[in-house]
Design an enzyme around this catalytic site. Structure first.
Site, PDB file in Angstrom:
ATOM      1  N   LYS A 154       0.829  -1.209   0.000  1.00 47.94           N
ATOM      2  CA  LYS A 154       0.000   0.000   0.000  1.00 47.94           C
ATOM      3  C   LYS A 154       0.859   1.252   0.000  1.00 47.94           C
ATOM      4  CE  LYS A 154      -3.749  -2.422   2.378  1.00 47.94           C
ATOM      5  NZ  LYS A 154      -4.403  -2.712   3.665  1.00 47.94           N
ATOM      6  N   ASP A 182     -10.814   3.139   3.924  1.00 43.97           N
ATOM      7  CA  ASP A 182     -11.073   1.695   3.871  1.00 43.97           C
ATOM      8  C   ASP A 182     -12.566   1.412   3.717  1.00 43.97           C
ATOM      9  OD1 ASP A 182      -9.114  -0.192   3.705  1.00 43.97           O
ATOM     10  OD2 ASP A 182      -8.835  -0.441   5.849  1.00 43.97           O
ATOM     11  N   GLN A 205      -4.206  -0.993   9.730  1.00 48.71           N
ATOM     12  CA  GLN A 205      -4.137  -2.357   9.204  1.00 48.71           C
ATOM     13  C   GLN A 205      -4.688  -3.354  10.221  1.00 48.71           C
ATOM     14  OE1 GLN A 205      -3.130  -3.259   6.043  1.00 48.71           O
ATOM     15  NE2 GLN A 205      -3.867  -5.290   6.606  1.00 48.71           N
TER      16      GLN A 205
END
Length: 296
Positions: free
Chosen positions: A54, A121, A98
């Site tokens: 990412k 997200d 994460q």
């Protein structure tokens, strides 16, 4: 005749090139760039791998990227304070924590601590609510957004199509079922959501013009379950062994080699849905930057 292969790798490359143009436009107009912070707690090897990819992608697009690594024993309060710091940082347009987190930290509490307008997200309850309502002001969860993008870019007709979603997870199955049934581009479908406990699962799959499989069961969907000429999106990434080289052997939820002789279009594993997830994360971050800078 073998099915057309829907390459997530190729689509990702095209999307990232489009985003580079947007980043350049933001920089020219506002003298700034999209800002993304990725927070990694602990040293889970899979999480490190995901975050590294990412970060690499964000930097390749010219983002202002902060990788904030925290120790495994960070307290919940410390992590929440860190998130609040980035909520208040005007140079940051997207915050990603994460998952999974260590067991002593409440993941739900962490997700809801993120400003919904920086939740790139798409997991915050506010953004999930916006998705259900069809509100374009929120962020769609990245994997379902990637699936829908693949369907659209592959030229698959969705209006009036029979869509069957195999899987009911909060991350994939539920969101994509809702998204495909809404009004709009890449939607207007008639959707059935099924799962491994569904009676006559095979019969449901056989009806699908678009079959989206996200059950997490290797080779669950057999070739005879597939409607000839349909579009098959395989979300499953299952480790089924290790090659002599030490590389993981992966399988999707669909028997790909036989299914590709029946379907009209199909995604591979790997190289299908996976690459699109990060592309959608980047797309959400660019959209967030435009919104925070006053242009939706």
């Amino acid at each position: 005749m073998s099915a057309e292969i829907i390459s997530g790798t190729e689509m990702r490359a095209a999307i990232l090139e489009e985003l580079r143009g947007e980043v350049a436009a933001i920089k020219e107009k506002y003298d700034t760039v999209p800002g993304l912070v990725t927070i990694l707690v602990g040293e889970n090897p899979a999480s490190i791998s995901y975050v590294t990819l990412k970060v690499k992608t964000a930097l390749s697009l010219g983002f202002h990227e902060i990788q904030d690594n925290q120790p495994e024993d960070i307290t919940e309060d410390e992590l929440l304070s860190l998130i609040e710091k980035y909520n208040n940082d005007s140079s940051i347009h997207g915050i990603l924590v994460q998952l999974p987190l260590p067991k002593h930290i409440d993941e739900e509490k962490v997700i809801t601590a993120i400003n919904p307008d920086k939740d790139v997200d798409g997991f915050h309850p506010v953004n999930l609510g916006r998705m259900v309502l069809g509100d374009k002001g929120g962020f769609l969860p990245c994997t379902p957004a990637g699936i829908q993008e693949m369907i659209v870019r592959s030229g698959t007709e969705t209006s009036g199509a029979e869509v069957v979603v195999v899987g009911r997870s909060n991350i994939v199955g539920k969101p994509i079922s809702i998204m495909m049934g809404q009004k709009g581009v890449g939607a207007n479908s008639t959707v059935t959501m099924v799962h491994t406990r569904t009676k006559d699962l095979e019969e449901h799959c056989k009806r699908a013009d678009i079959l989206i499989v996200a059950a997490g069961v290797p080779n669950l969907v057999k070739p005879e379950w597939i409607k000839p000429g349909s579009t098959v999106i395989d979300v499953g990434v299952n480790r089924i062994g290790t090659a002599e080289s030490g590389k993981a052997l992966l399988s999707g939820d669909v028997e790909f080699d036989k299914a590709k002789e029946i379907a009209g279009k199909i995604t591979p594993v790997p190289g299908g849905v996976g690459p699109m997830t990060i592309a959608m994360l980047m797309k959400n971050t660019v959209a967030s930057a435009w919104r925070h800078l006053g242009t939706s």
